[in-house]
Scaffold this active site. Structure first.
Site, PDB file in Angstrom:
ATOM      1  N   HIS A 280     -55.186 -42.772  25.385  1.00 35.68           N
ATOM      2  CA  HIS A 280     -56.428 -42.994  26.115  1.00 35.68           C
ATOM      3  C   HIS A 280     -56.133 -42.885  27.620  1.00 35.68           C
ATOM      4  CE1 HIS A 280     -58.191 -43.996  22.310  1.00 35.68           C
ATOM      5  NE2 HIS A 280     -57.228 -44.867  22.076  1.00 35.68           N
TER       6      HIS A 280
ATOM      7  N   THR B  48     -44.933 -41.464  21.502  1.00 28.64           N
ATOM      8  CA  THR B  48     -46.092 -42.247  21.064  1.00 28.64           C
ATOM      9  C   THR B  48     -46.362 -42.061  19.577  1.00 28.64           C
ATOM     10  OG1 THR B  48     -48.441 -42.692  21.432  1.00 28.64           O
ATOM     11  CG2 THR B  48     -47.737 -40.433  21.779  1.00 28.64           C
ATOM     12  N   ARG B  49     -46.967 -43.106  18.978  1.00 29.03           N
ATOM     13  CA  ARG B  49     -47.421 -43.016  17.578  1.00 29.03           C
ATOM     14  C   ARG B  49     -48.896 -43.390  17.484  1.00 29.03           C
ATOM     15  NH1 ARG B  49     -46.529 -48.800  16.941  1.00 29.03           N
ATOM     16  NH2 ARG B  49     -48.129 -48.844  15.352  1.00 29.03           N
TER      17      ARG B  49
ATOM     18  N   ARG C 151     -43.354 -51.591  27.196  1.00 27.57           N
ATOM     19  CA  ARG C 151     -43.287 -52.949  26.679  1.00 27.57           C
ATOM     20  C   ARG C 151     -43.237 -52.844  25.166  1.00 27.57           C
ATOM     21  NH1 ARG C 151     -46.260 -56.990  24.887  1.00 27.57           N
ATOM     22  NH2 ARG C 151     -45.945 -59.008  25.877  1.00 27.57           N
TER      23      ARG C 151
ATOM     24  N   HIS D 279     -52.901 -44.366  29.074  1.00 27.46           N
ATOM     25  CA  HIS D 279     -51.678 -43.607  28.790  1.00 27.46           C
ATOM     26  C   HIS D 279     -51.576 -42.403  29.709  1.00 27.46           C
ATOM     27  CE1 HIS D 279     -52.868 -45.552  24.925  1.00 27.46           C
ATOM     28  NE2 HIS D 279     -51.630 -46.006  25.045  1.00 27.46           N
TER      29      HIS D 279
END
Ligand code: PPS
Length: 570
Positions: A202, A197-198, A291, A205
């Site tokens: 929340h 992740t970057r 996605r 996730h």
């Protein structure tokens, strides 16, 4: 699902020299030609040296580079999607030859590694952009970087590591691939699914990572990128504090957080494959791919660069070879009627689905609006609010521009007093005369000196804005391009309001408070703005004030009203 090998991930390169060898190499490197590494090169070199980019043993030579660009493989046939190259200036390239040893230094001049120079060549950047990213459109961050930031010549060769680039932050969360494998081994984590992740994480996730881990019966590694991400992303300091809060909400002993100092390229499908290989090197058995993984956003025509599932398709195509299993991520949405998160493909017509996009979240933060509990955790939101305060708590700059005698200083002074009366933030006035006395006393009025003067004012104002204060600038600032540069420096840090004090030249000259116009007309003062030097009228100023007819009080009031409308004061 491939059978688990112990230790998972295959052979790991370690390009560091032994302690004694490193000491000798460091001594020898004093006489080597020396290259100062860019921010991206420092990220790349850290992951080359510690084996995260195994099987690479240095920066790509030309034949490997060609093979990667054209066919996503090294000349050995091994899958490798991203060209990892050392870009240098023409002058530096001209000073070295194949077989030389060069020293590679960090921003402070510390020698991180030496490189045995292999090929030196000038790449065809359009071909690289097309081959790797499938486009030459500079709206793609990596193409922009390639064309405008990267140097023109590439140098390939083997690396010899002397010391790891220094990190002063979050040391307890930084593992090398070897350390990570050791930890997995020690904890008995035989199957580990990595989450790349970057962005801040929340509830959605957390739900999807928990599901992914449950589905493949694996432990979870939250593995955020803290090197370089997409320009405009939330800074990694804030993100890591958010991840630490969320980590506490996973079932005990199931999940680990570690930081990856990777410089992302936002390369979509190829980048997803790169991420998979890197995670395999860290000892993970699975990677969640969602996605639009590592998506670069829209192209200059407003179209997506890649299809939303291109990355998943590419990884599926090469599943046999990858030695790490993709867990395709189904987007999780909140079904209000069920009071729970569900994969989007499991929702029906009866479900009332809620979602808050990244843009909407930024708007709510900027305006200090509610961020609901179903969307995120309160400590994560608090953390974001600390670094993204609402506009009325952000710093801002009011930049007056206009002719000498137009009334800039008088209105700026009135505005300063009114802002101090309102209180809440420190106010600094960077008036033309004050600056010329304290910051730019050696400068005259040539274009070059005026630009330097404005750049200095812009820099000080940007620091004040960044730190939550109010900067009021009141120079003539006659050049459009220079004013635009100041705006672009300050805008990402807070508010920027340009005020064009448009009082006509005749009125300024008529006032001639300092007697300068008379001297300029007489030729005693040269290069005088409006008389013998240009003033380029602003076209996009937020406010235009002609002080011929209105008082300083009313002028300052008009600026206040604008600041209120923009949300910077209330
Ligand atoms: S600039 O162009 O933005 O760097 O100018 P600035 O720093 O605002 O300085 C303008 C003040 O310097 C005095 N002065 C001159 N102005 C313009 N041209 C020439 N040649 C010149 N020589 C001296 C003048 O008092 C300006 O002050 P203001 O407050 O604008 O009247």
């Amino acid at each position: 699902m491939g059978a688990f090998k112990e230790p998972h991930g295959g052979e790991l390169k370690n390009l560091y020299l032994s302690e004694a060898e490193a000491a000798a190499e460091k001594q020898a490197a004093r006489d080597f030609p020396s290259w100062d590494l860019s921010e991206r090169q420092i990220c790349d070199i850290e992951l080359l040296l510690n084996g995260a980019f195994s099987p690479l043993d240095g920066f790509l030579n030309q034949d490997d580079y060609d093979a990667v660009v054209d066919g996503m493989r090294l000349t050995s046939g091994v899958l490798w999607p991203m060209p990892i190259t050392l870009d240098v200036s023409q002058a530096f390239a001209d000073s070295i030859s194949g077989g030389d040893r060069i020293a590679l230094r960090d921003l402070e001049g510390v020698v991180i590694a030496t490189l045995e120079v292999g090929d030196i060549w000038t790449p065809d950047k359009a071909r690289e952009a097309e081959g790797v990213y499938g486009t030459t459109d500079e709206a793609h961050p990596a193409v922009h970087y390639l064309n405008n930031i990267a140097n023109p010549v590439y140098v390939g060769g083997r690396l010899f590591g002397i010391e790891s680039p220094t990190h002063y932050d979050f040391k307890h969360l930084r593992e090398t691939p070897e350390e990570m494998r050791d930890r997995f081994r020690k904890l008995g984590w035989r199957r580990v699914v990595a989450f790349q992740t970057r962005n801040p994480m929340h509830r959605a996730h957390q739900e999807l990572t928990l599901r992914a881990a449950r589905d493949v019966e694996a432990n979870l590694l939250i593995h955020p990128v803290v090197g370089m991400t997409k320009p405009g992303d939330v800074d990694h300091f804030t993100r890591v504090r958010c991840y630490e809060h969320i980590l506490a909400r996973y079932p005990e002993q199931t999940t680990m957080l570690s930081l990856l100092p990777l410089a992302m390229r936002m390369g979509g499908p190829r980048e997803a494959m790169w991420h998979a290989i890197i995670r395999k090197n860290y000892g993970c058995t699975h990677l969640i791919v969602g996605r639009d993984h590592a998506g670069p956003g829209k192209d200059s025509k407003g179209e997506d660069f890649y299809g939303p599932y291109d990355a998943q398709e590419l990884l599926t195509e090469h599943a046999e070879e990858l030695d790490i299993t993709m867990v395709p991520f189904r987007m999780m949405v909140y079904a209000e009627n069920r009071a729970q998160y569900v994969p989007i493909d499991e929702t029906g017509d009866d479900d009332h689905v809620l979602n808050i996009s990244g843009t909407e979240l930024r708007r709510r933060l900027a305006e200090g609006l509610d961020i609901p509990d179903w969307f995120s955790f309160s400590d994560v939101v608090d953390e974001l609010r600390r670094t993204h305060p609402p506009r009325h708590k952000q710093g801002f700059t009011v930049f007056f521009t206009g002719l000498s005698g137009s009334g800039k200083s008088t209105v700026a002074n009135a505005l300063m007093t009114k802002l101090m009366e309102i209180g809440g933030r420190p106010v600094t006035l960077l008036d033309g005369d004050i600056v010329r006395k304290n910051l730019s006393s050696e400068l005259g009025f040539s274009k070059e000196h005026r630009d330097l003067n404005i750049t200095r004012i812009g820099y000080v104002a940007s620091e004040i804005t960044k730190n939550g204060g109010i900067a009021i600038c009141a120079p003539i600032a006659p050049y459009t391009a220079t004013r635009r540069n100041v705006r672009e420096t300050i805008k990402p840090l807070g508010g920027f309001v340009e005020v064009h004090v448009s009082t006509p030249l005749e009125v300024c000259e008529e006032r001639d408070r300092k007697g300068l116009y008379a001297k300029a007309r007489a030729g005693i003062i040269k290069e005088f703005t409006g008389i013998s030097d240009p003033y380029e009228e602003p076209e996009n100023a937020e406010i235009v004030l002609d002080t011929t007819e209105i008082s300083p009080d009313l002028s300052a009031h008009k600026v206040l009203v604008k600041l209120e409308a923009l949300g910077y004061i209330r």
